[in-house]
Design an enzyme around this catalytic site. Structure first.
Site, PDB file in Angstrom:
ATOM      1  N   ASP A 170     -49.228 -67.258  -0.421  1.00 22.75           N
ATOM      2  CA  ASP A 170     -47.821 -67.618  -0.250  1.00 22.75           C
ATOM      3  C   ASP A 170     -47.210 -67.022   1.020  1.00 22.75           C
ATOM      4  O   ASP A 170     -46.301 -67.595   1.603  1.00 22.75           O
ATOM      5  CB  ASP A 170     -47.009 -67.182  -1.479  1.00 22.75           C
ATOM      6  CG  ASP A 170     -47.410 -67.967  -2.727  1.00 22.75           C
ATOM      7  OD1 ASP A 170     -48.079 -69.012  -2.567  1.00 22.75           O
ATOM      8  OD2 ASP A 170     -47.064 -67.538  -3.837  1.00 22.75           O
TER       9      ASP A 170
ATOM     10  N   GLU B  80     -38.508 -74.264   2.857  1.00 18.63           N
ATOM     11  CA  GLU B  80     -39.013 -75.619   2.622  1.00 18.63           C
ATOM     12  C   GLU B  80     -37.861 -76.516   2.190  1.00 18.63           C
ATOM     13  O   GLU B  80     -36.998 -76.074   1.438  1.00 18.63           O
ATOM     14  CB  GLU B  80     -40.036 -75.615   1.473  1.00 18.63           C
ATOM     15  CG  GLU B  80     -41.163 -74.649   1.620  1.00 18.63           C
ATOM     16  CD  GLU B  80     -41.682 -74.213   0.259  1.00 18.63           C
ATOM     17  OE1 GLU B  80     -42.640 -74.830  -0.231  1.00 18.63           O
ATOM     18  OE2 GLU B  80     -41.133 -73.273  -0.317  1.00 18.63           O
TER      19      GLU B  80
ATOM     20  N   ASP C 213     -41.162 -68.750   1.417  1.00 19.82           N
ATOM     21  CA  ASP C 213     -41.897 -69.702   0.591  1.00 19.82           C
ATOM     22  C   ASP C 213     -41.414 -69.491  -0.836  1.00 19.82           C
ATOM     23  O   ASP C 213     -41.346 -68.361  -1.308  1.00 19.82           O
ATOM     24  CB  ASP C 213     -43.401 -69.425   0.683  1.00 19.82           C
ATOM     25  CG  ASP C 213     -44.195 -70.342  -0.223  1.00 19.82           C
ATOM     26  OD1 ASP C 213     -44.347 -71.526   0.137  1.00 19.82           O
ATOM     27  OD2 ASP C 213     -44.637 -69.899  -1.296  1.00 19.82           O
TER      28      ASP C 213
END
Ligand SMILES: [Zn+2]
Length: 385
Positions: A351, A272, A187
């Protein structure tokens, strides 16, 4: 695959003068070649080709003796740059855009020259890389902070502020690491974390980086107090520019080391997808650092491809909101670092939970659609001055 290596040069005063002079002459040639094309196009509607201009170079060298000190291939490369500018211009016209006509380069707008066949002519490494012999310049001291690999293709001399660098572009063989089944999700964390892994590792940007940024802020304040046009203002501006470059180099170095560590340890890395616009909307607080992440992911993709590892980008939607244990979804404010899921009671760092969700998502997407094994550009080893 292609890899670039950038090293700082330490020229003597006369060498510095010759480097600056070469740059100036290349810039003048660039502008002259551009002018010739513009006029031919305007007056007669004809285009002058790369080959026509290249053929006139020996003439230039006879008529203007100062050009004799510059390697013929460096000059050819200048003509090639003009050609590339025009190709780009015509391509954009063809696509129905309205591009600006290729421009003349003013002083400070032309900062490099290239030996296009450095492997065979014009450039030679000396004393195991402590020096580099350049045609027309001489033997220049070089800081080889990491070893040069592969087959040398081109060498570009580049001025950045007061400093000179050499960038070698080499062809290197991919070097696959032994197979590894371990997967990790990452992340792109919120401050002070640069990234957070699904295994709970919190990675901070290095401390020296913070220090350099504080220094930059001070230098910028000092600059704003100086009178425009004064010598002190000029000096202060130089200092700000130098600090900017230093920070950019440090950041790149940090990205390289971190990417190397992840690629060495994991067979599959899931992150991501920054291209998905939802990211900007749902996590706007991260926007500030997006440029840094794009560079990091680019380096990561490149290193992974070189090592035969897999990097997968997944849709980040809801990864920061869902509980990785039970799937309960809840929007949490960014300042809430640790949270306990109201549905199942799982207690996690926000996170880390997002990183676990990112990793889980990779199982649900077809790999081919998301796998990014082909990096779109080149990886680069940069010097930290
Ligand atoms: Zn839960």
């Amino acid at each position: 695959m292609i890899k670039a290596f950038k090293y700082r040069l330490y020229p003597t005063k006369p060498q510095l003068r010759d480097l600056d002079k070469t740059l100036m002459l290349c810039r003048h040639l660039y502008n002259a070649a551009l002018q010739e094309r513009r006029e031919a196009y305007k007056k007669a509607g004809v285009s002058v080709t790369y080959y026509q201009q290249k053929r006139s170079l020996p003439e230039v060298r006879t008529e203007l003796p100062e050009y004799k000190g510059i390697h013929s291939q460096v000059l050819q490369n200048v003509i090639e740059r003009v050609d590339k500018a025009f190709q780009g211009f015509f391509r954009r016209v063809k696509h129905g855009e309205n591009p600006g006509y290729p421009r003349f380069k003013g002083q400070g707008r032309y900062d490099s020259f290239t030996f296009p066949q450095a492997g065979t002519t014009g450039v030679k490494l000396q004393e195991g890389g402590k020096r580099v012999l350049l045609f027309g310049i001489g033997s220049v001291k070089m800081k080889l902070h990491c070893p040069l690999e592969g087959r040398l293709k081109t060498a570009t001399l580049k001025r950045e502020g007061e400093a000179w660098y050499i960038v070698f572009v080499c062809e290197v063989k991919p070097n696959p690491l032994p197979l590894n089944d371990e997967k990790i999700g990452i992340d792109l964390g919120t401050h002070p974390h640069f990234l957070v892994t699904s295994k709970g590792e919190l990675v901070e940007a290095p401390r020296y980086f913070q220090k350099a940024e504080d220094k930059l802020a001070r230098a910028q304040r000092s600059l704003s107090r100086k009178k425009r046009g004064s010598n002190r203002h000029k000096e202060a501006r130089k200092r700000v520019a130098a600090l900017h470059r230093k920070i950019a180099n440090q950041r790149k170095d940090f990205h390289h080391k971190l990417a190397r560590r992840l690629v060495n340890r994991y067979g599959t890395i899931v992150h991501e997808d920054l291209n998905i616009k939802a990211l900007a909307r749902s996590r706007s607080a991260k926007g500030v650092q997006d440029a840094g992440w794009a560079q990091f992911l680019h380096i990561l993709a490149y290193k992974a491809a070189e090592a035969g590892r897999r990097v997968i980008a997944v849709d980040p939607k809801y990864t920061s909101q869902a509980c990785p244990v039970c799937g309960h979804r809840e929007k949490k404010p960014l300042w809430v670092r640790a949270f306990t899921c109201p549905a199942c009671g799982a207690s996690l760092h926000r996170d880390v939970a997002a990183a676990i969700n990112v990793l889980a998502r990779s199982g649900r997407v077809p790999d081919r659609r998301w796998a990014r094994t082909e990096p779109s550009g080149m990886g680069t080893a940069w010097a930290v001055p």
